[in-house]
Motif scaffolding. Structure first.
Motif: not given
Length: 665
Positions: A480, A482-483, A510-511, A513, A528, A531
């Motif tokens: 996923q 990264e955010t 979040d997430d 890598i 992932n 956080r």
């Protein structure tokens, strides 16, 4: 070292005889020409960088920092909160900003994304001698620039013919000689440029710049040296056809090629097992574009771009090629009591990644991406002294990105992401602005993180009865993006001869890598994981008294963080850092002597329990427009040759004299 020191000394001596020429023509202005205004990184509109709702720093080619630079590290090392990793090798330079590493900081060269990703090598390659300006925009900017713009955007702009032509000139040439003692580097750049008005009212302009430099072992802080033998060839070709006041066609080609003998990991200080490799790094960026400017407040620029990076070693090759089209614009609308400033654009690209030989961690894969964005700033109100409650700006923006990746085995990854942005600014007077905003950002996984499946490293034995098998990459096409979600608030205030910009930010990421290595299973894969909570501030204070020949400034930055799952501190991702400077104008703008101080308190090494000491470093610099045709810049970095460390644990620069002499005719 002696060769470069003596040659740079000779360059400095060249400055003395022309002083008589400068004194023989009193009254003739030799002030450096002003750069043409550019669309500001961080807003994508022509904006006063001081009153932009974020912290933006600009370095132009007349600053000794850029004029004498031979590496990106020379340009950006003085920026609080922005760090250049590596040991001074050009192809090992990576950036970190606001707690994000090289994958979370977007680098653009003349508007073209630079993002090759392979092992410990850098993700952008450029020759500083070809640059006209560098803009550093801090903060979450995916709503305008898409993937990777989590910590900020660094925009490098190359020089144009109009930057070098003086008023009334139609053609010219410029020869720049430069040198650096820290790596025994000597180089030269020859630029030819011209402009011609045609009978139909249109005009043509063009520039051709050729650069060449040779460098040797790199001297780091404290006197340690790291092996390097490199030659750099660079080329910049630009042309434009001004069809009318409204329409301009333009094209450019930027070429970079470095041949180097260096360690397998260019970020290492010492050689591992005596391993030196011959590595050729080439980067080409081509573009063809059209700019339409029907009014002073409206512009639409469309570009077709081709970017290609090749990294060749004795038994391995890596190639990334990206073909893209983008169209960006801005438009201002007046509705009486309300005004609107729109920034908008669309982008699409196709990138191919091709390995050769024994290249590892660089799979054969393609990725298609598309994006569109719109940012609308509404302005209403009157200043307090005009009987109003102040001017208010409400900014609303969003960008939608989608990408589809596939490797040679048919494994696919298809994702999309929306990056919104909201900001509010209040200007009670024309000299003060308070702002606050929220923005989301993301970073798409690289093709290497999604699809790498070859051998990572060979097996080894840790003892007579404990051996580790060969280790292989494991693909993870379900990875996923990264955010992050960021709040940022700040102010910009001009009071008398003073100017203050400051901001505080709070980011939830979040997430992330990360690379998961299982030694005994023999696997490595991207996953992932953590956080993070990141927070910190940036501040800039400048002083420019009208009645005194001095200017001064102070910049501060700090970034801290913790793991949101474990609560463990992540350490000072950026310790409290300060950059301060004082410039004394000895003969107006023609001769300026400057001092720079860089200071940081003790901090935790990233990814380690070790504590690294704080430091205080001092530089001196000289900018001299000797005559209208001859200019020079000198900079002595780390005058005391103090040993100091960057947050990633790498040694910083040692004492180094950097010089540039330019003759234009």
């Amino acid at each position: 070292m002696k060769r470069a020191t003596s040659c740079i000394g000779a360059l400095a001596l060249l400055l003395l005889p022309p002083l008589a020429l400068a004194q023989a023509t009193p009254g003739q202005s030799t002030a450096a020409p002003q750069l043409a205004p550019l669309v500001v990184t961080g807003t994508r509109t022509p904006t006063d960088t001081f009153f932009a709702p974020l912290i933006i720093d600009v370095i132009d080619r007349h600053d000794p920092t850029l004029a004498t630079a031979s590496r990106v590290e020379d340009i950006l090392a003085d920026q609080p909160g922005l760090h250049v990793a590596g040991q001074g090798r050009r192809n090992g330079q990576t950036l970190s900003l606001r707690g994000f590493d090289k994958s979370g900081v977007l680098v653009r060269l003349d508007g073209v994304r630079q993002d090759i990703n392979t092992g410990h090598l850098g993700n952008f390659f450029l020759d500083p001698s070809l640059l006209r300006e560098v803009q550093i925009a801090r903060g979450a900017l995916s709503s305008l620039y898409g993937s990777n713009a989590m910590g900020g955007v660094i925009s490098f702009e190359t020089v144009d013919a109009k930057d070098l032509l003086r008023p009334g000139e139609t053609r010219g040439a410029r020869l720049s000689l430069r040198g650096t003692t820290a790596n025994d580097e000597l180089g030269a750049t020859l630029s030819l440029f011209a402009k011609r008005d045609l009978a139909d009212g249109s005009s043509l302009d063009g520039l051709l710049a050729l650069g060449r430099s040779e460098s040797g072992d790199i001297r780091r802080a404290g006197g340690q040296t790291t092996p390097e033998d490199a030659s750099l060839n660079s080329l910049l070709a630009k042309g434009g056809w001004q069809l009318s006041n409204d329409h301009r066609l333009f094209t450019s080609w930027q070429h970079y090629r470095e041949d180097a003998t260096q360690p397998a990991n260019p970020q290492n200080l010492v050689i591992e097992d005596g391993d030196l490799r011959d590595r050729d790094t080439a980067s080409d960026n081509l573009q063809l574009g059209h700019r339409w400017t029907p009014t002073p407040v409206t512009q639409l620029e469309t570009r077709l771009t081709l970017s290609r990076q090749d990294i060749e070693e004795t038994a391995a090759e890596r190639t990334l090629q990206r073909l893209g089209v983008q169209s960006d614009g801005y438009h201002r609308l007046e509705h009486g009591w309300l005004s609107q400033t729109l920034a908008f654009g669309v982008e699409a690209s196709h990138a191919t990644q091709r390995p050769g030989g024994t290249a590892s961690g660089f799979p054969d894969a393609d990725i298609d991406s598309a994006a569109l964005y719109l940012d609308d700033t509404l302005t209403v109100g009157r200043y307090l002294d005009q009987g109003g409650a102040g001017e208010f700006d409400l900014g609303l923006g969003a960008r939608h990105d989608s990408y589809r990746a596939e490797d040679s085995e048919g494994r696919e990854s298809d994702q999309s992401h929306l990056s919104p942005r909201l900001r509010l600014a209040w200007r009670p007077t024309g000299d003060l602005m308070l702002y606050s905003g929220y923005a989301e950002a993301f970073r798409a996984p690289t093709l290497s993180e999604l699809y790498a499946d070859e051998r990572h490293f060979g097996g080894f034995c840790m003892g007579p009865f404990v051996c580790v098998p060969d280790n292989f990459w494991v693909p993870n096409p379900d990875l996923q993006p990264e955010t992050s979600k960021s709040w940022e608030s700040g102010l910009a205030w001009r009071f008398g001869n003073w100017g203050l910009r400051a901001s505080y930010f709070d980011t939830r990421a979040d997430d992330f890598i990360d690379t998961e290595v299982d030694l005994f299973a023999g696997t490595t894969r991207a996953v992932n994981v953590s956080r993070a909570h990141l927070w910190g501030f940036d501040a800039r204070l400048d002083w420019s008294p009208a009645a005194a020949p001095v200017t001064a400034f102070l910049g501060l930055a700090e970034v801290s963080g913790r793991d949101r799952d474990s609560g463990e501190p992540l350490g000072s991702l950026t310790p409290l850092e300060a950059l301060t400077g004082l410039d004394y104008h000895l003969a107006g703008p023609e001769l300026t002597l400057g001092w720079r101080g860089r200071f940081a308190r003790a901090f935790d090494k990233q990814g380690d329990d070790a504590t690294l000491p704080g430091y205080g470093l001092h530089d001196v610099q000289l900018a001299w427009q000797v005559t209208p045709t001859l200019s020079a810049s000198l900079k002595l970095r780390n005058v005391a040759d103090k040993e100091w460390y960057r947050p990633d644990g790498n040694l910083g620069d040692g004492r180094s004299l950097l010089a540039n002499v330019s003759l234009q005719w």
